[in-house]
Design a protein around this motif. Structure first.
Motif, PDB file in Angstrom:
ATOM      1  N   UNK A  32       0.840  -1.200   0.000  1.00  0.00           N
ATOM      2  CA  UNK A  32       0.000   0.000   0.000  1.00  0.00           C
ATOM      3  C   UNK A  32       0.873   1.247   0.000  1.00  0.00           C
ATOM      4  N   UNK A  33       1.929   1.240   0.793  1.00  0.00           N
ATOM      5  CA  UNK A  33       2.831   2.393   0.845  1.00  0.00           C
ATOM      6  C   UNK A  33       3.494   2.622  -0.505  1.00  0.00           C
ATOM      7  N   UNK A  34       4.036   1.551  -1.124  1.00  0.00           N
ATOM      8  CA  UNK A  34       4.697   1.683  -2.425  1.00  0.00           C
ATOM      9  C   UNK A  34       3.731   2.215  -3.481  1.00  0.00           C
ATOM     10  N   UNK A  35       2.533   1.661  -3.491  1.00  0.00           N
ATOM     11  CA  UNK A  35       1.548   2.049  -4.496  1.00  0.00           C
ATOM     12  C   UNK A  35       1.093   3.492  -4.270  1.00  0.00           C
ATOM     13  N   UNK A  36       0.984   3.904  -3.007  1.00  0.00           N
ATOM     14  CA  UNK A  36       0.586   5.279  -2.691  1.00  0.00           C
ATOM     15  C   UNK A  36       1.649   6.273  -3.128  1.00  0.00           C
ATOM     16  N   UNK A  37       2.919   5.937  -2.899  1.00  0.00           N
ATOM     17  CA  UNK A  37       4.012   6.830  -3.306  1.00  0.00           C
ATOM     18  C   UNK A  37       4.040   6.995  -4.827  1.00  0.00           C
ATOM     19  N   UNK A  38       3.790   5.901  -5.537  1.00  0.00           N
ATOM     20  CA  UNK A  38       3.731   5.983  -7.006  1.00  0.00           C
ATOM     21  C   UNK A  38       2.567   6.887  -7.429  1.00  0.00           C
ATOM     22  N   UNK A  39       1.447   6.728  -6.752  1.00  0.00           N
ATOM     23  CA  UNK A  39       0.283   7.547  -7.074  1.00  0.00           C
ATOM     24  C   UNK A  39       0.543   9.025  -6.850  1.00  0.00           C
ATOM     25  N   UNK A  40       1.309   9.362  -5.804  1.00  0.00           N
ATOM     26  CA  UNK A  40       1.629  10.763  -5.540  1.00  0.00           C
ATOM     27  C   UNK A  40       2.470  11.364  -6.657  1.00  0.00           C
TER      28      UNK A  40
ATOM     29  N   UNK B 142       2.198  10.526  -9.930  1.00  0.00           N
ATOM     30  CA  UNK B 142       1.343  10.731 -11.104  1.00  0.00           C
ATOM     31  C   UNK B 142       0.176  11.675 -10.825  1.00  0.00           C
ATOM     32  N   UNK B 143      -0.338  11.621  -9.596  1.00  0.00           N
ATOM     33  CA  UNK B 143      -1.495  12.463  -9.239  1.00  0.00           C
ATOM     34  C   UNK B 143      -1.225  13.128  -7.889  1.00  0.00           C
ATOM     35  N   UNK B 144      -0.312  14.098  -7.853  1.00  0.00           N
ATOM     36  CA  UNK B 144       0.072  14.693  -6.558  1.00  0.00           C
ATOM     37  C   UNK B 144      -1.068  15.397  -5.844  1.00  0.00           C
ATOM     38  N   UNK B 145      -2.151  15.736  -6.580  1.00  0.00           N
ATOM     39  CA  UNK B 145      -3.271  16.439  -5.958  1.00  0.00           C
ATOM     40  C   UNK B 145      -4.266  15.492  -5.297  1.00  0.00           C
ATOM     41  N   UNK B 146      -4.130  14.171  -5.511  1.00  0.00           N
ATOM     42  CA  UNK B 146      -5.083  13.205  -4.982  1.00  0.00           C
ATOM     43  C   UNK B 146      -4.735  12.858  -3.535  1.00  0.00           C
ATOM     44  N   UNK B 147      -5.556  13.358  -2.600  1.00  0.00           N
ATOM     45  CA  UNK B 147      -5.257  13.206  -1.183  1.00  0.00           C
ATOM     46  C   UNK B 147      -5.348  11.763  -0.700  1.00  0.00           C
ATOM     47  N   UNK B 148      -6.095  10.932  -1.401  1.00  0.00           N
ATOM     48  CA  UNK B 148      -6.259   9.540  -0.964  1.00  0.00           C
ATOM     49  C   UNK B 148      -4.922   8.820  -0.882  1.00  0.00           C
ATOM     50  N   UNK B 149      -3.974   9.198  -1.749  1.00  0.00           N
ATOM     51  CA  UNK B 149      -2.680   8.504  -1.747  1.00  0.00           C
ATOM     52  C   UNK B 149      -1.872   8.831  -0.492  1.00  0.00           C
ATOM     53  N   UNK B 150      -1.957  10.056  -0.004  1.00  0.00           N
ATOM     54  CA  UNK B 150      -1.291  10.416   1.248  1.00  0.00           C
ATOM     55  C   UNK B 150      -2.014   9.766   2.432  1.00  0.00           C
ATOM     56  N   UNK B 151      -3.311   9.640   2.291  1.00  0.00           N
ATOM     57  CA  UNK B 151      -4.140   9.049   3.350  1.00  0.00           C
ATOM     58  C   UNK B 151      -3.760   7.586   3.558  1.00  0.00           C
ATOM     59  N   UNK B 152      -3.714   6.815   2.444  1.00  0.00           N
ATOM     60  CA  UNK B 152      -3.370   5.394   2.560  1.00  0.00           C
ATOM     61  C   UNK B 152      -1.926   5.209   3.028  1.00  0.00           C
ATOM     62  N   UNK B 153      -1.024   6.071   2.543  1.00  0.00           N
ATOM     63  CA  UNK B 153       0.359   5.958   2.990  1.00  0.00           C
ATOM     64  C   UNK B 153       0.454   6.219   4.493  1.00  0.00           C
ATOM     65  N   UNK B 154      -0.168   7.300   4.941  1.00  0.00           N
ATOM     66  CA  UNK B 154      -0.112   7.645   6.353  1.00  0.00           C
ATOM     67  C   UNK B 154      -0.719   6.576   7.243  1.00  0.00           C
ATOM     68  N   UNK B 155      -1.880   6.046   6.853  1.00  0.00           N
ATOM     69  CA  UNK B 155      -2.529   5.010   7.651  1.00  0.00           C
ATOM     70  C   UNK B 155      -1.668   3.750   7.737  1.00  0.00           C
ATOM     71  N   UNK B 156      -1.017   3.405   6.618  1.00  0.00           N
ATOM     72  CA  UNK B 156      -0.183   2.194   6.609  1.00  0.00           C
ATOM     73  C   UNK B 156       1.012   2.364   7.533  1.00  0.00           C
ATOM     74  N   UNK B 157       1.661   3.524   7.488  1.00  0.00           N
ATOM     75  CA  UNK B 157       2.778   3.771   8.418  1.00  0.00           C
ATOM     76  C   UNK B 157       2.271   3.722   9.861  1.00  0.00           C
ATOM     77  N   UNK B 158       1.075   4.274  10.090  1.00  0.00           N
ATOM     78  CA  UNK B 158       0.503   4.282  11.439  1.00  0.00           C
ATOM     79  C   UNK B 158       0.271   2.863  11.943  1.00  0.00           C
ATOM     80  N   UNK B 159      -0.234   2.000  11.053  1.00  0.00           N
ATOM     81  CA  UNK B 159      -0.463   0.599  11.417  1.00  0.00           C
ATOM     82  C   UNK B 159       0.855  -0.122  11.715  1.00  0.00           C
TER      83      UNK B 159
END
Length: 601
Positions: A394-402, A404-421
């Protein structure tokens, strides 16, 4: 005297603005004497000192003075006085259309609809050349459901200005409501005279002919349309489609074949031919054509999607054998390796058939290999991986998404939640802070609110209480009913013994919204306990224990503390012992049990 609601102001401003533009050219006036510039509330306009034909010079001056004063009072929002002066103007000159126009707004606000209509009608009658009066009258008739009267007024408007296609469009709708097909055809002809021939007008005329059951005229109209566009064979296909719908299958087939002989890759003709074969019971031939179009690189992606949906629908009707559909997808993707729309339908189909996430993920990964900036596919893939707790991916995929789509907040959300877990709180906080940097007015308020809420939790865990509370405040600014945030904010304040009244108010909102939530009930009970309202606290802690399904040791210890302060020592000891047996790491729990007394940590 009359009392009016504030909202009449906008109605009257509209009326006044129109009168300003018209410069009071009412019925019965001839010529002007002097021109005077008036300034009301920064609105500059010119009012003519007009001399009505049937009024004495003195009455003419009186009328002009009182009308100007009525306008000034309206702009000053003194509606009662303005209404009285307008009625006085009506008495002086019953033929002044502008007076009736303004009065109509007052009667409408007073819900005296019949008087409002009468005033609009009199305004139009006094000033027949004033199209604004006529149009407003027509709109009022429509609002009142008096469509026949509205039609008559719109016809007058058209006669006054035959270049207004908007008036003709309204007449077309009104005549359609009356099912007056002859008048509809007349109106279409007048629109064509005004705007010139168009495809839409031709189709409208075909529809009218079909409602009249004039099949020959409908077909001739389509033929005329095709003749006007000899280089666009799609109009010929439309003729074939009309013939097929009207059970002239042989003639329809002939049209399709003529088109395909001139343009073999005409997509519209090919798809129509599929419909022909299906209508003729030649299902196997139709399927062969479908597959040829699906495999062809010349078939547009949107057409392939339509055909695929048709194939899936037929498959579901015939038993829903997914293996046939999946094999077809494999062949289509092999023939169209760079078309991302096909794996998109493939993924949607597998989700529809409730196939395992791993299977759906293959399709989603294929989409991203072709179009890595497809945010929707990436988010769906992230959701699947999140359910399976594959946090590293999830973290790797979120970083890639950031990237290509740096404005999409969902990618930071999933990255942050995964690190939190993963207990990587600093990395989680960094991800959320980068996400916050993308917030704008169009951002999803729920996601932004959760960003700040989780940031608050992390900051509190790191001992940065003030920064945590600032994050919680930001969370609640975006979504004031984020109950998780309200609960945590309130609980942490109570732990510190600060702002207990504010904490109680926030916590009460959570239990009001979710009265059976044991966590929220525990928080509220604990805040009451910190305020030394022990009897009330016991009511809520008992409800929390009753609703708790997790055997929370914190909740049990709180229950023991509250019962102890209510002198219910036996129940307190029982709850403390259950908390200890459940693995509580409380530093004072054993001492509480030993000395049989509440001790503050």
């Amino acid at each position: 005297m009359l009392t009016f609601q504030k909202k009449i102001q906008s109605l009257l401003y509209c009326c006044i603005a129109m009168l300003i533009a018209l410069a009071l050219t009412g019925c019965g006036y001839h010529g002007t004497a002097t021109q005077r510039n008036l300034q009301f509330d920064n609105l500059q306009f010119t009012i003519s000192n007009l001399k009505p034909q049937n009024l004495s010079h003195n009455d003419s001056l009186r009328f002009t003075y009182f009308f100007e004063e009525a306008v000034r009072l309206q702009l000053s929002e003194k509606y009662d006085e303005a209404f009285d002066l307008l009625k006085h103007c009506e008495a002086i000159n019953p033929g002044a259309g502008e007076v009736y126009y303004l009065l109509a707004a007052y009667y409408g606000e007073m819900q005296q609809d019949s008087m409002a209509i009468l005033c609009y009608k009199r305004a139009a009658d006094c000033s027949p050349e004033n199209h604004d009066y006529l149009e407003r009258l027509a709109q009022v008739y429509i609002n009142e459901g008096k469509l026949s009267e509205a039609t008559t007024v719109y016809e007058k408007l058209y006669e006054g200005n035959k270049s207004r296609s908007d008036v003709l469009s309204m007449l077309l709708r009104l005549y359609n409501n009356e099912k007056n097909y002859d008048k509809m055809l007349l109106t279409v002809n007048r629109l064509e005279d005004t705007d010139g021939p168009s495809e839409q007008l031709s189709f409208t005329r075909v529809s009218i002919y079909e409602q009249q059951n004039k099949k020959k005229e409908a077909l001739n109209e389509l033929k005329t349309l095709a003749q006007r566009h000899p280089n666009d064979l799609n109009y010929r296909v439309m003729i074939g489609n009309w013939l097929l719908r009207n059970e002239h299958k042989d003639q329809a087939l002939a049209e399709y074949e003529k088109v395909l002989s001139e343009e073999p890759d005409n997509v519209m003709a090919q798809t129509s031919l599929i419909d022909y074969y299906l209508a003729d019971g030649q299902d196997s031939v139709a399927r062969q054509m479908q597959e040829r179009m699906l495999f062809s690189a010349k078939t547009p992606s949107d057409t392939k999607i339509i055909i695929l949906r048709q194939v899936i629908e037929e498959n579901e009707t015939n038993g829903g054998d997914s293996t046939k559909v999946l094999r077809l997808f494999d062949r289509i993707m092999e023939a169209n390796p760079s078309d991302s729309s096909i794996p998109s339908i493939w993924a949607a189909y597998m989700s529809l058939k409730q196939m395992p996430d791993d299977s759906v993920n293959v399709a989603l990964n294929r989409i991203l290999s072709i179009t890595p900036d497809d945010a929707a596919a990436r988010i769906e893939l992230l959701q699947n991986l999140w359910r399976n707790k594959d946090f590293d991916q999830v973290i790797d995929l979120s970083l890639q998404g950031q990237e290509y789509n740096p404005e999409e907040m969902a990618f930071y959300y999933f990255e942050g939640l995964s690190h939190y877990q993963k207990e990587q709180k600093d990395k989680a906080l960094d991800a959320f802070r980068r996400g916050v940097g993308q917030i704008n007015e169009q951002s999803n308020k729920n996601i932004v609110s959760d960003f700040y809420a989780i940031m608050g939790d992390i900051l509190h865990d790191k001992g940065q209480s003030q920064e945590a509370y600032a994050a919680y405040d930001s969370c609640l600014q975006w979504k004031d009913d984020n109950y998780g945030c309200l609960n945590n904010y309130a609980y942490y304040l109570s732990e510190e013994g600060k702002q207990l009244q504010k904490a109680e108010q926030m916590s009460f909102r959570t239990i009001k919204a979710e009265p059976n939530n044991s966590t929220y009930l525990d928080t509220y009970a604990w805040i009451l306990f910190m305020q030394e309202r022990y009897a009330e606290a016991q009511i809520y802690i008992d409800q929390a224990i009753q609703n708790d399904t997790t055997a929370s040791v914190v909740l049990l210890e709180h229950g023991g503390d509250i019962h102890a302060m209510n002198n219910d020592l036996l129940q307190a000891l029982d709850l403390w012992q259950k908390a200890l047996d459940g693995g509580s790491d409380s530093k004072v729990l054993i001492r509480k049990i030993k000395i049989r007394k509440y001790i503050k940590e």
